[in-house]
Design a protein around this motif. Structure first.
Motif, PDB file in Angstrom:
ATOM      1  N   UNK A  52       0.647  -1.017   0.022  1.00 54.92           N
ATOM      2  CA  UNK A  52       0.364  -0.419  -0.042  1.00 54.92           C
ATOM      3  C   UNK A  52       0.998   1.899   0.591  1.00 54.92           C
ATOM      4  N   UNK A  53       2.068   1.404   1.064  1.00 52.81           N
ATOM      5  CA  UNK A  53       2.766   2.325   0.996  1.00 52.81           C
ATOM      6  C   UNK A  53       3.097   2.691  -0.311  1.00 52.81           C
ATOM      7  N   UNK A  54       3.684   2.274  -1.626  1.00 56.64           N
ATOM      8  CA  UNK A  54       4.375   2.133  -2.705  1.00 56.64           C
ATOM      9  C   UNK A  54       2.633   3.075  -3.493  1.00 56.64           C
ATOM     10  N   UNK A  55       2.012   2.711  -3.230  1.00 60.06           N
ATOM     11  CA  UNK A  55       0.745   3.627  -4.108  1.00 60.06           C
ATOM     12  C   UNK A  55       0.690   4.750  -3.365  1.00 60.06           C
ATOM     13  N   UNK A  56       0.496   5.360  -1.874  1.00 59.08           N
ATOM     14  CA  UNK A  56       0.252   6.272  -1.280  1.00 59.08           C
ATOM     15  C   UNK A  56       0.865   7.529  -1.458  1.00 59.08           C
ATOM     16  N   UNK A  57       0.655   8.405  -0.984  1.00 67.12           N
ATOM     17  CA  UNK A  57       1.158   9.707  -0.522  1.00 67.12           C
ATOM     18  C   UNK A  57       2.419   9.198   0.576  1.00 67.12           C
ATOM     19  N   UNK A  58       3.425  10.341   0.605  1.00 66.19           N
ATOM     20  CA  UNK A  58       4.670   9.835   1.332  1.00 66.19           C
ATOM     21  C   UNK A  58       4.660  10.202   2.378  1.00 66.19           C
ATOM     22  N   UNK A  59       3.254  10.837   3.019  1.00 69.22           N
ATOM     23  CA  UNK A  59       3.746  11.284   4.039  1.00 69.22           C
ATOM     24  C   UNK A  59       1.849  10.559   4.924  1.00 69.22           C
ATOM     25  N   UNK A  60       1.938   8.709   4.293  1.00 70.13           N
ATOM     26  CA  UNK A  60       1.778   7.744   4.941  1.00 70.13           C
ATOM     27  C   UNK A  60       3.219   7.400   6.122  1.00 70.13           C
ATOM     28  N   UNK A  61       2.170   6.726   6.746  1.00 72.49           N
ATOM     29  CA  UNK A  61       3.257   6.209   7.415  1.00 72.49           C
ATOM     30  C   UNK A  61       2.654   4.283   7.524  1.00 72.49           C
ATOM     31  N   UNK A  62       3.409   3.227   7.758  1.00 73.91           N
ATOM     32  CA  UNK A  62       2.555   2.307   8.203  1.00 73.91           C
ATOM     33  C   UNK A  62       2.251   1.853   8.988  1.00 73.91           C
ATOM     34  N   UNK A  63       2.288   2.501  10.078  1.00 72.29           N
ATOM     35  CA  UNK A  63       1.140   2.621  11.513  1.00 72.29           C
ATOM     36  C   UNK A  63      -0.176   2.941  10.519  1.00 72.29           C
ATOM     37  N   UNK A  64      -0.112   4.117  10.303  1.00 72.99           N
ATOM     38  CA  UNK A  64      -1.159   4.572   9.471  1.00 72.99           C
ATOM     39  C   UNK A  64      -2.190   3.156   9.146  1.00 72.99           C
ATOM     40  N   UNK A  65      -1.163   2.839   7.832  1.00 71.93           N
ATOM     41  CA  UNK A  65      -1.702   1.826   6.670  1.00 71.93           C
ATOM     42  C   UNK A  65      -2.866   0.618   8.205  1.00 71.93           C
ATOM     43  N   UNK A  66      -2.126   0.318   9.115  1.00 70.93           N
ATOM     44  CA  UNK A  66      -2.864  -0.601   9.679  1.00 70.93           C
ATOM     45  C   UNK A  66      -3.969  -0.376  10.703  1.00 70.93           C
ATOM     46  N   UNK A  67      -4.301   1.116  10.727  1.00 73.24           N
ATOM     47  CA  UNK A  67      -5.394   1.639  11.788  1.00 73.24           C
ATOM     48  C   UNK A  67      -6.019   2.104  10.382  1.00 73.24           C
ATOM     49  N   UNK A  68      -5.915   2.097   9.676  1.00 71.61           N
ATOM     50  CA  UNK A  68      -6.592   2.143   8.353  1.00 71.61           C
ATOM     51  C   UNK A  68      -7.814   0.707   8.145  1.00 71.61           C
ATOM     52  N   UNK A  69      -6.458   0.141   7.745  1.00 73.77           N
ATOM     53  CA  UNK A  69      -6.994  -1.282   6.900  1.00 73.77           C
ATOM     54  C   UNK A  69      -8.059  -1.631   8.444  1.00 73.77           C
TER      55      UNK A  69
END
Length: 227
Positions: A52-69
């Motif tokens: 997901x981080x490869x396709x998301x903006x630079x300000x997104x973090x792994x922790x944020x991706x896990x929380x949103x998922x």
């Protein structure tokens, strides 16, 4: 004579706006957009946060991706739907005891191999073995003898590694750290052998506080040098 009401309210001066003015249709970047949520729904189950981080903006973090998922209810494929709980049974306890008798408890990795054979996590097996009393007694160092204490006054305590070597030559096995601790308990100075005394040692001989000696050194009443 008439009294006129007097107001004590101070007029508020106009202050400039500190925050950016609101722009209709524009959102802060910390909020997730529909396009970003679609990326998580599409790529998180297969590749996790890295995909997901490869396709998301630079300000997104792994922790944020896990929380949103987690908010979206998206999980990685193959992940268990619920946490598996392991319960101890008499049959399982007997298998653990049999495995304990057969394995070499002192060998590294033996407990992990037993956990694989029993198909249970290693951490759970370790906790259960502790409850069952299947533990190894740690070997404590022997008590210090009078001969070792006498040798402590002869070895170079300012070099603990060299002192440990001298101990081995005399038939005693003591680590450098054990020698340092023993020197502190015997109140032996670890400074190199010389007639000079530290401020703390001189204070203990004179029966005064170490600050008293330090103060006399600063005033020049006691000769001293930095070592």
């Amino acid at each position: 004579m008439s009294l006129n009401p007097v107001s004590f309210d101070r007029p508020l001066a106009h202050e400039p706006r500190l925050s950016a003015p609101y722009v209709p249709g524009k959102r802060d970047k910390r909020f997730w957009t529909d396009a970003e949520c679609d990326i998580i729904r599409r790529y998180f189950p297969l590749g996790g946060a890295a995909a997901c981080l490869l396709r998301l903006p630079d300000h997104r973090t792994p922790q944020g991706v896990y929380c949103q998922a987690k908010k979206l209810g998206v999980k990685i494929q193959g992940a268990p739907s619920a946490r598996q709980r392991h319960r101890a049974t008499p049959e399982l306890d007997e298998r653990i005891r049999d495995g304990w008798r057969q394995m070499d408890a002192g060998r590294k990795g033996a407990v992990a191999e037993l956990a694989d054979r029993l198909n249970i996590p290693r951490w759970w097996l370790t906790k259960r073995m502790t409850v069952l009393g299947l533990t190894l007694r740690h070997k404590k160092e022997p008590r210090w003898t009078a001969a070792e204490d006498a040798l402590m006054r002869e070895v170079p305590l300012h070099r603990p590694d060299l002192a440990a070597r001298v101990f081995r030559e005399h038939g005693f096995r003591r680590s450098p750290m054990a020698i340092v601790v023993r020197a502190k308990r015997l109140d032996l100075s670890r400074r190199a052998s010389r007639p000079d005394l530290s401020a703390t040692k001189a204070a203990s001989i004179l029966g005064v506080d170490s600050k008293y000696v330090t103060g006399r050194i600063l005033t020049g009443e006691l000769p001293a040098r930095k070592t």
